[in-house]
Every structure is written in structure tokens, then in C-alpha cells.
Design a protein around this motif. Structure first.
Motif, PDB file in Angstrom:
ATOM      1  N   ALA A 190     -37.573  24.495  -9.951  1.00 16.89           N
ATOM      2  CA  ALA A 190     -38.302  25.625 -10.111  1.00 16.89           C
ATOM      3  C   ALA A 190     -37.763  26.869  -9.422  1.00 16.89           C
ATOM      4  CB  ALA A 190     -39.709  25.576 -10.004  1.00 16.89           C
ATOM      5  N   VAL A 191     -37.148  26.455  -8.288  1.00 18.55           N
ATOM      6  CA  VAL A 191     -36.684  27.541  -7.228  1.00 18.55           C
ATOM      7  C   VAL A 191     -35.205  27.575  -7.573  1.00 18.55           C
ATOM      8  CG1 VAL A 191     -36.378  28.275  -4.663  1.00 18.55           C
ATOM      9  CG2 VAL A 191     -38.546  26.936  -5.561  1.00 18.55           C
ATOM     10  N   ARG A 192     -34.756  28.804  -8.041  1.00 19.04           N
ATOM     11  CA  ARG A 192     -33.061  29.083  -8.108  1.00 19.04           C
ATOM     12  C   ARG A 192     -32.911  29.920  -6.911  1.00 19.04           C
ATOM     13  NH1 ARG A 192     -32.401  28.188 -13.609  1.00 19.04           N
ATOM     14  NH2 ARG A 192     -32.768  25.949 -13.766  1.00 19.04           N
ATOM     15  N   LEU A 193     -31.629  29.423  -6.517  1.00 19.97           N
ATOM     16  CA  LEU A 193     -30.838  30.214  -5.513  1.00 19.97           C
ATOM     17  C   LEU A 193     -30.347  31.399  -6.283  1.00 19.97           C
ATOM     18  CD1 LEU A 193     -29.852  30.373  -2.518  1.00 19.97           C
ATOM     19  CD2 LEU A 193     -27.888  29.306  -3.176  1.00 19.97           C
ATOM     20  N   VAL A 194     -30.604  32.759  -5.837  1.00 16.95           N
ATOM     21  CA  VAL A 194     -29.978  33.874  -6.654  1.00 16.95           C
ATOM     22  C   VAL A 194     -28.803  34.509  -5.732  1.00 16.95           C
ATOM     23  CG1 VAL A 194     -30.507  36.159  -7.177  1.00 16.95           C
ATOM     24  CG2 VAL A 194     -32.263  34.347  -7.232  1.00 16.95           C
ATOM     25  N   SER A 195     -28.965  34.326  -4.597  1.00 17.79           N
ATOM     26  CA  SER A 195     -27.879  34.863  -3.568  1.00 17.79           C
ATOM     27  C   SER A 195     -27.662  34.217  -2.316  1.00 17.79           C
ATOM     28  CB  SER A 195     -27.605  36.302  -3.607  1.00 17.79           C
ATOM     29  OG  SER A 195     -28.572  36.878  -2.595  1.00 17.79           O
ATOM     30  N   ARG A 196     -26.575  34.000  -1.726  1.00 22.52           N
ATOM     31  CA  ARG A 196     -26.389  33.511  -0.219  1.00 22.52           C
ATOM     32  C   ARG A 196     -25.241  34.248   0.351  1.00 22.52           C
ATOM     33  NH1 ARG A 196     -24.042  28.753   1.954  1.00 22.52           N
ATOM     34  NH2 ARG A 196     -25.031  28.109   3.636  1.00 22.52           N
ATOM     35  N   GLU A 197     -25.478  35.050   1.491  1.00 20.39           N
ATOM     36  CA  GLU A 197     -24.460  35.804   1.941  1.00 20.39           C
ATOM     37  C   GLU A 197     -24.748  35.701   3.551  1.00 20.39           C
ATOM     38  OE1 GLU A 197     -24.681  39.648   0.714  1.00 20.39           O
ATOM     39  OE2 GLU A 197     -25.033  38.977  -1.667  1.00 20.39           O
ATOM     40  N   ARG A 198     -23.610  35.756   4.056  1.00 15.46           N
ATOM     41  CA  ARG A 198     -23.432  35.620   5.726  1.00 15.46           C
ATOM     42  C   ARG A 198     -23.654  36.911   6.020  1.00 15.46           C
ATOM     43  NH1 ARG A 198     -22.695  31.740   9.434  1.00 15.46           N
ATOM     44  NH2 ARG A 198     -21.689  32.249  11.280  1.00 15.46           N
ATOM     45  N   THR A 199     -24.585  37.385   7.078  1.00 10.50           N
ATOM     46  CA  THR A 199     -24.963  38.620   7.500  1.00 10.50           C
ATOM     47  C   THR A 199     -24.021  39.046   8.422  1.00 10.50           C
ATOM     48  OG1 THR A 199     -26.713  38.113   9.031  1.00 10.50           O
ATOM     49  CG2 THR A 199     -27.288  38.690   6.584  1.00 10.50           C
ATOM     50  N   ALA A 200     -23.815  40.297   8.810  1.00  6.85           N
ATOM     51  CA  ALA A 200     -23.017  40.634   9.600  1.00  6.85           C
ATOM     52  C   ALA A 200     -23.335  40.077  11.151  1.00  6.85           C
ATOM     53  CB  ALA A 200     -22.773  42.164   9.738  1.00  6.85           C
ATOM     54  N   ALA A 201     -24.564  40.258  11.238  1.00  8.93           N
ATOM     55  CA  ALA A 201     -25.398  39.813  12.553  1.00  8.93           C
ATOM     56  C   ALA A 201     -25.059  38.340  12.865  1.00  8.93           C
ATOM     57  CB  ALA A 201     -26.833  39.851  12.316  1.00  8.93           C
ATOM     58  N   ALA A 202     -24.799  37.569  11.851  1.00  7.15           N
ATOM     59  CA  ALA A 202     -24.424  36.136  11.855  1.00  7.15           C
ATOM     60  C   ALA A 202     -22.971  35.612  11.980  1.00  7.15           C
ATOM     61  CB  ALA A 202     -24.983  35.477  10.748  1.00  7.15           C
ATOM     62  N   ALA A 203     -22.104  36.912  11.971  1.00 12.76           N
ATOM     63  CA  ALA A 203     -20.559  36.772  12.371  1.00 12.76           C
ATOM     64  C   ALA A 203     -20.341  35.811  13.560  1.00 12.76           C
ATOM     65  CB  ALA A 203     -19.941  37.875  12.222  1.00 12.76           C
ATOM     66  N   GLY A 204     -19.605  34.942  13.533  1.00 10.98           N
ATOM     67  CA  GLY A 204     -19.409  34.193  14.894  1.00 10.98           C
ATOM     68  C   GLY A 204     -19.999  33.040  14.427  1.00 10.98           C
ATOM     69  N   PRO A 205     -19.959  32.197  15.569  1.00 11.11           N
ATOM     70  CA  PRO A 205     -20.314  30.772  15.599  1.00 11.11           C
ATOM     71  C   PRO A 205     -22.020  30.696  15.323  1.00 11.11           C
ATOM     72  CG  PRO A 205     -19.364  31.106  17.626  1.00 11.11           C
ATOM     73  CD  PRO A 205     -19.507  32.669  16.987  1.00 11.11           C
ATOM     74  N   ASP A 206     -22.617  29.540  14.674  1.00 14.02           N
ATOM     75  CA  ASP A 206     -24.033  29.705  14.256  1.00 14.02           C
ATOM     76  C   ASP A 206     -25.037  29.599  15.733  1.00 14.02           C
ATOM     77  OD1 ASP A 206     -25.760  29.089  11.971  1.00 14.02           O
ATOM     78  OD2 ASP A 206     -26.505  27.749  13.400  1.00 14.02           O
ATOM     79  N   LEU A 207     -26.118  30.458  15.611  1.00 15.66           N
ATOM     80  CA  LEU A 207     -26.784  30.340  16.901  1.00 15.66           C
ATOM     81  C   LEU A 207     -27.225  29.001  17.308  1.00 15.66           C
ATOM     82  CD1 LEU A 207     -27.524  32.528  18.914  1.00 15.66           C
ATOM     83  CD2 LEU A 207     -29.414  33.097  17.414  1.00 15.66           C
ATOM     84  N   ALA A 208     -27.815  28.152  16.478  1.00  8.41           N
ATOM     85  CA  ALA A 208     -28.636  27.095  16.710  1.00  8.41           C
ATOM     86  C   ALA A 208     -27.599  25.996  16.984  1.00  8.41           C
ATOM     87  CB  ALA A 208     -29.433  26.578  15.347  1.00  8.41           C
ATOM     88  N   GLU A 209     -26.337  26.156  16.597  1.00  7.59           N
ATOM     89  CA  GLU A 209     -25.343  25.040  16.940  1.00  7.59           C
ATOM     90  C   GLU A 209     -24.468  25.391  18.086  1.00  7.59           C
ATOM     91  OE1 GLU A 209     -22.895  24.390  13.613  1.00  7.59           O
ATOM     92  OE2 GLU A 209     -24.750  24.336  12.166  1.00  7.59           O
ATOM     93  N   ALA A 210     -24.120  26.377  18.360  1.00  9.86           N
ATOM     94  CA  ALA A 210     -23.217  26.993  19.307  1.00  9.86           C
ATOM     95  C   ALA A 210     -23.265  26.524  20.883  1.00  9.86           C
ATOM     96  CB  ALA A 210     -23.249  28.592  19.531  1.00  9.86           C
ATOM     97  N   ARG A 211     -22.110  26.064  21.343  1.00 13.30           N
ATOM     98  CA  ARG A 211     -22.130  25.514  22.823  1.00 13.30           C
ATOM     99  C   ARG A 211     -22.093  26.718  23.778  1.00 13.30           C
ATOM    100  NH1 ARG A 211     -23.327  21.841  20.820  1.00 13.30           N
ATOM    101  NH2 ARG A 211     -22.463  19.778  20.345  1.00 13.30           N
ATOM    102  N   ILE A 212     -21.979  27.882  23.316  1.00 19.70           N
ATOM    103  CA  ILE A 212     -22.075  28.846  24.495  1.00 19.70           C
ATOM    104  C   ILE A 212     -22.784  29.986  23.553  1.00 19.70           C
ATOM    105  CG2 ILE A 212     -20.943  30.714  25.831  1.00 19.70           C
ATOM    106  CD1 ILE A 212     -18.488  28.872  25.993  1.00 19.70           C
TER     107      ILE A 212
END
Ligand SMILES: Cc1cc2nc3c(=O)[nH]c(=O)nc-3n(C[C@H](O)[C@H](O)[C@H](O)COP(=O)(O)OP(=O)(O)OC[C@H]3O[C@@H](n4cnc5c(N)ncnc54)[C@H](O)[C@@H]3O)c2cc1C
Length: 328
Positions: A190-212
Motif C-alpha cells: 500500500a506504500v509506494r516509493l515515489v522518489s529517493r534522492e540523496r540531499t546535498a547535506a548528506a553528501a559524503g560518508p553516511d553519518l550513522a556509519e562514518a568512522r570519523i
């Protein structure tokens, strides 16, 4: 001797462009310590050879692939896939990554399995045939441990905090692929993914996974280029305090703390961050903490391993120059 389960352990491997995301390898490593049986990885999409070898090195012994396509990011679809894999594998426990989506996947899967669910887990082991899961609560001031039955009829779903496990690496042959057919439930469809875009703020390593992670607080006064000037050469993710997000200097997804993301990097560098408990509750899993702040009384210095009392505008360029010199 470390106690283990006999039953397999199932781990959810989120796949991004044929590669598992960092925490997926942590989950396989954690699962390896929990069972003498199979560690079964469930990929949410096709996984390439290198990634299948990395999973094997981390401890996985089987790889199920459910090709969920673009819908793989939907928590309900991932939960349906996990429930299908549970029927096939009959595990004693299911591990997922404890991020926003992972916690939703964990809760949905536990409902489907009529089983227990716990999240934000930083340490996991087996005692008396049950799983013992520990986590920090109340802004990191208490550590609590819960015990859940590792029941193959109703396997518990445990969401493990990214950064809490050192990934096992080594040489291993790529795991062979077993295809898993998943019929997506009406509720999930019932839930459809309409769009998925990496935002400019998220450019670079993923915060939750980053080593630094380099964090900008009110003290950077909106100058996130200064924060990036240090983060980029270090390959670090950029985070922020709530004040910096409230000011609109960076997107809300960068907020670290009680009402933001929890991180567990090897190195945290706070720039112009005072260290309010609402913020530091999100960095309890950090290894080395470095703080640059002009107020010597700021609470961040109580938890910092290295502190510089000074103006970020003067200190950060010196740090960047020193990095360049060391790398020359
Ligand atoms: C319910 C609730 C939930 C919250 N959730 C969060 C959360 O999830 N995350 C979060 O971060 N906050 C959260 N907060 C807000 C939190 O309490 C603090 O207000 C916030 O973390 C402070 O951010 P800061 O360190 O950037 O700013 P400040 O506390 O203002 O600190 C800025 C520091 O920078 C120093 N400084 C100023 N100029 C310079 C300079 N040029 N060079 C060096 N240092 C300088 C100052 O001396 C000061 O020590 C929450 C608050 C509440 C009430």
C-alpha cells in the motif's frame, strides 16, 4: 568458553548499488559470535562478488537474495522479506541495523513473527541459552541489559547500533547465492516509493556509519565550509548540533543527539560545540573525542580526550595545514 546458540542467526543486509552498507558487515560479525550454526545474510538486492566475499569474511555462511527492487528501502517490504527468510532458515535471532529505518523494520518484523524486539543495542551475547542485549539509556547515563529468549518459534528481532562492532575482515571465497521469493503483503504494497534522492547535506560518508565525524555547533556561526575544510581531507561525515540545524546552516538530517542521529565513530571532532547533554547523548559510542571550543568551562571538555580552547576560525585552518603537512 563463549556460549553460542545452535540455531542459525539471520541478518538483514541492506544493499546499495550491489554493495552491502557498512553496518551489514557489522551485523554478520556480531552474528558470528552468537551462533555455532549458520549466519544467514538476507540481501535486499543482488550483491556483487566482492561484497559476497566480504560477507563471508565477516562471518556469513549463507546468502539469500531477495530482489526487492526500488521498494527495498520500504520498511514494510524488508519486514516481509525477513519473515519469508525466517520461515526458510528457522533462526534463533534476527539482527538488523539500529537506524531510523532499521528500527521500523525490526518492529514490523517482530509483529509478523509474534516475537520480541529490542533496539539501540550496543553489546550482544548469549547467556543461559538466551540473548543478552545491552544499551545506553537516559542520555547515556545508564547502561541497561535485557534478556530475550532465542526462541526458534518466535525469534527475537534485535536492532544493533551502527559502529558498535569491529568488522571482521580477511580472505574468503564469495558466498553462493540462494534466491528468496518474497510475496509482498497488501499492507506493505500500500506504500509506494515515489522518489529517493540523496540531499546535498548528506553528501559524503553516511553519518550513522562514518568512522570519523566532524560536527559544527553554534560556534562555527554558520560557516559549514570551515567544517567541511576539515571533514573532507579526513574522509569524515559532517554532523551538527540542534542549534546549527535550527539556524538553517545545515539540513535536519545532520543533527546528532537525543532528538537526532546517534553516532559511534572512532573519532568525533566537535567545532564550537558546548557539549549539552541532549547532544552528547548521541555520541556515547564515540571512540576518541576532540573538541575545539573557546569556552574552557564548556561541558564538552569533560568528555573530550583532546581539547583545544580557542577560536575555530583560528584553530581549524591550522589543523587542516598540519594534516596537509603530515600527508605531504
Ligand atoms: C528536548 C530537547 C532535545 C534536544 N535535542 C538535541 C539534539 O538532538 N541535538 C543537539 O545538538 N541538541 C539538542 N538540544 C539542544 C541542546 O540542549 C543544546 O542547546 C545544543 O546542543 C547546543 O548546541 P551548540 O553546542 O551548538 O550551542 P551552544 O550550547 O550555544 O555552544 C556553542 C559553543 O561554541 C562556543 N563558541 C562560540 N564561538 C566560538 C568560536 N568562534 N570558536 C570556538 N568556540 C566558539 C561557545 O563558547 C559555546 O561553548 C535539545 C534540547 C532539548 C530541550
Amino acid at each position: 568458553m563463549t556460549e553460542t546458540l545452535d540455531a542459525p542467526v539471520l541478518v538483514l543486509v541492506d544493499v546499495d548499488g550491489a554493495r552491502p552498507t557498512g553496518p551489514a558487515l557489522e551485523l554478520a560479525t556480531a552474528a558470528r559470535t552468537l551462533t555455532a550454526g549458520d549466519v544467514v545474510a538476507l540481501g535486499t538486492g543482488p550483491v556483487d562478488d566482492d561484497a559476497r566475499a566480504a560477507l563471508a569474511a565477516a562471518g556469513a555462511t549463507r546468502l539469500l537474495e531477495a530482489d526487492l527492487g526500488g521498494e527495498r528501502t520500504q520498511a514494510g517490504v524488508a519486514a516481509d522479506a525477513l519473515a519469508a527468510a525466517v520461515t526458510l532458515v528457522v533462526p534463533g535471532a534476527v539482527l538488523v541495523t539500529s537506524d531510523y529505518r532499521g528500527k521500523e523494520v525490526a518492529a514490523r518484523t517482530a509483529v509478523l513473527l509474534d516475537s520480541a524486539c529490542t533496539g539501540d543495542v550496543a553489546d550482544l551475547h548469549v547467556a543461559g541459552g538466551r540473548l543478552r542485549a545491552s544499551k545506553l539509556v537516559l542520555s547515556g547515563s545508564w547502561s541497561t541489559t535485557v534478556s530475550v529468549a532465542a526462541d526458534v518459534e518466535h525469534p527475537p528481532v534485535v536492532a544493533v547500533r551502527p559502529g558498535s562492532v569491529e568488522v571482521a575482515v580477511g580472505g574468503a571465497a564469495p558466498l553462493p547465492v540462494e534466491t528468496l521469493e518474497v510475496s509482498v503483503s497488501e499492507e506493505a504494497a500500500a506504500v509506494r516509493l515515489v522518489s529517493r534522492e540523496r540531499t546535498a547535506a548528506a553528501a559524503g560518508p553516511d553519518l550513522a556509519e562514518a568512522r570519523i565525524v566532524v560536527v559544527g555547533g553554534r560556534g562555527v556561526d554558520g560557516d559549514f565550509e570551515l567544517v567541511h575544510s576539515l571533514a573532507d581531507p579526513l574522509g569524515a561525515a559532517v554532523g551538527a548540533t540542534r542549534v546549527a540545524c535550527d539556524e538553517g546552516w545545515i539540513g535536519r538530517s545532520a543533527q546528532i543527539g537525543q532528538t537526532g542521529v546517534s553516532i559511534a565513530p572512532r573519532l568525533y571532532i566537535g567545532l564550537g560545540v558546548s557539549g549539552a547533554v541532549h547532544h552528547t547523548s548521541g555520541i556515547q559510542g564515540a571512540g576518541t573525542v576532540v573538541a575545539v571550543c573557546d569556552d574552557s568551562e564548556a561541558p564538552i571538555f569533560e568528555m573530550a580526550d583532546f581539547g583545544v580552547v580557542g577560536d575555530v576560525v583560528e584553530v581549524v585552518p591550522q589543523l587542516v595545514d598540519e594534516l596537509k603537512r603530515l600527508r605531504a
